[in-house]
Enzyme design. Sequence first.
Site, PDB file in Angstrom:
ATOM      1  N   CYS A 109      31.882  43.069  -0.153  1.00 17.83           N
ATOM      2  CA  CYS A 109      32.005  44.285   0.648  1.00 17.83           C
ATOM      3  C   CYS A 109      33.429  44.828   0.558  1.00 17.83           C
ATOM      4  O   CYS A 109      34.403  44.091   0.738  1.00 17.83           O
ATOM      5  CB  CYS A 109      31.638  43.962   2.097  1.00 17.83           C
ATOM      6  SG  CYS A 109      32.107  45.213   3.295  1.00 17.83           S
ATOM      7  N   GLU A 110      33.561  46.111   0.275  1.00 14.36           N
ATOM      8  CA  GLU A 110      34.881  46.699   0.135  1.00 14.36           C
ATOM      9  C   GLU A 110      35.581  46.897   1.477  1.00 14.36           C
ATOM     10  O   GLU A 110      36.792  47.159   1.526  1.00 14.36           O
ATOM     11  CB  GLU A 110      34.800  48.036  -0.595  1.00 14.36           C
ATOM     12  CG  GLU A 110      34.047  49.123   0.136  1.00 14.36           C
ATOM     13  CD  GLU A 110      33.937  50.409  -0.675  1.00 14.36           C
ATOM     14  OE1 GLU A 110      33.934  51.486  -0.052  1.00 14.36           O
ATOM     15  OE2 GLU A 110      33.855  50.342  -1.914  1.00 14.36           O
ATOM     16  N   HIS A 111      34.852  46.771   2.579  1.00 12.30           N
ATOM     17  CA  HIS A 111      35.446  46.966   3.900  1.00 12.30           C
ATOM     18  C   HIS A 111      36.122  45.700   4.426  1.00 12.30           C
ATOM     19  O   HIS A 111      37.173  45.772   5.071  1.00 12.30           O
ATOM     20  CB  HIS A 111      34.381  47.429   4.897  1.00 12.30           C
ATOM     21  CG  HIS A 111      33.751  48.722   4.513  1.00 12.30           C
ATOM     22  ND1 HIS A 111      32.411  48.997   4.705  1.00 12.30           N
ATOM     23  CD2 HIS A 111      34.273  49.831   3.929  1.00 12.30           C
ATOM     24  CE1 HIS A 111      32.146  50.212   4.260  1.00 12.30           C
ATOM     25  NE2 HIS A 111      33.245  50.733   3.787  1.00 12.30           N
ATOM     26  N   HIS A 112      35.497  44.537   4.189  1.00 11.83           N
ATOM     27  CA  HIS A 112      36.049  43.271   4.696  1.00 11.83           C
ATOM     28  C   HIS A 112      36.349  42.263   3.591  1.00 11.83           C
ATOM     29  O   HIS A 112      36.848  41.172   3.869  1.00 11.83           O
ATOM     30  CB  HIS A 112      35.073  42.630   5.697  1.00 11.83           C
ATOM     31  CG  HIS A 112      34.765  43.483   6.887  1.00 11.83           C
ATOM     32  ND1 HIS A 112      33.647  44.298   6.955  1.00 11.83           N
ATOM     33  CD2 HIS A 112      35.437  43.682   8.046  1.00 11.83           C
ATOM     34  CE1 HIS A 112      33.637  44.946   8.114  1.00 11.83           C
ATOM     35  NE2 HIS A 112      34.711  44.588   8.797  1.00 11.83           N
ATOM     36  N   GLN A 150      26.685  48.450  -0.515  1.00  8.65           N
ATOM     37  CA  GLN A 150      25.342  48.310  -1.084  1.00  8.65           C
ATOM     38  C   GLN A 150      24.776  49.665  -1.474  1.00  8.65           C
ATOM     39  O   GLN A 150      24.090  49.787  -2.503  1.00  8.65           O
ATOM     40  CB  GLN A 150      24.423  47.602  -0.098  1.00  8.65           C
ATOM     41  CG  GLN A 150      23.030  47.328  -0.653  1.00  8.65           C
ATOM     42  CD  GLN A 150      22.168  46.515   0.283  1.00  8.65           C
ATOM     43  OE1 GLN A 150      22.675  45.716   1.072  1.00  8.65           O
ATOM     44  NE2 GLN A 150      20.860  46.712   0.235  1.00  8.65           N
ATOM     45  N   CYS A 180      29.735  39.875   6.230  1.00  4.45           N
ATOM     46  CA  CYS A 180      30.537  40.531   7.257  1.00  4.45           C
ATOM     47  C   CYS A 180      29.704  40.820   8.503  1.00  4.45           C
ATOM     48  O   CYS A 180      30.258  41.121   9.570  1.00  4.45           O
ATOM     49  CB  CYS A 180      31.157  41.821   6.714  1.00  4.45           C
ATOM     50  SG  CYS A 180      29.973  43.010   6.055  1.00  4.45           S
TER      51      CYS A 180
END
Length: 221
Positions: A109-112, A150, A180
């Site tokens: 995941c690019e956020h976490h 995703q 996440c």
Amino acid sequence: MDAIVKPWPKNPSAAQPISDHVRAAPQPPENRPTREQAEEAVRILIAYAGDNPAREGVLETPGRVVEAYEEMFRGYRECPTDVLDKTFSESEAYDDFVLVRDITFNSHCEHHMMPFYGKAHIAYMPVERVVGLSKLARLIDVYALRLQTQEHLTSQVATAIDEILKPRGVAVMIEAEHMCMSLRGVEKPGALTLTTHFTGSFRDDASEQVRFMTMLRGGQR
């Protein structure tokens, strides 16, 4: 069966426009850190977590983490056109779609920067030529082995197949569990996220979407 390597057009304006993420691997940043700088960043994170970076058990961890990153994010060095550049011609009489189901993948995941993993299902309606089935699985990894969402992963895979193979239609469905969401935040392990992307005949004809889902779910236990 005759293999045909399709030449990539040198003049993009002379062909159907190709998305940047399909045409080439991403360009690394100009100020990309050195391996030594990356290892030092890991030492800082170890200290931030509350451990001692000089402790014997984690002394070699920075090097291992950097090596793992090179493997887990090798998709940044791979190009979709190189994966799908070979097709097979002896399929003119085949006029239905090809479905490859349950392609396992791992991404981050690019956020976490936490893992998400699951299965991808791909169908496409070939025109005259088909691509090797393993190439579709490799295409998933090209995009999955990057920092991702995703939703973006789903659309990128469908777009690459659509623009390179130029089939009558593409259907992509991805189902995944996100760490996440499972290990932090709401902490709901086992929750699955489903995303889809349709092009061509799959997008325009609802009955083809139904047939895709029926074939997809019919064989699952």
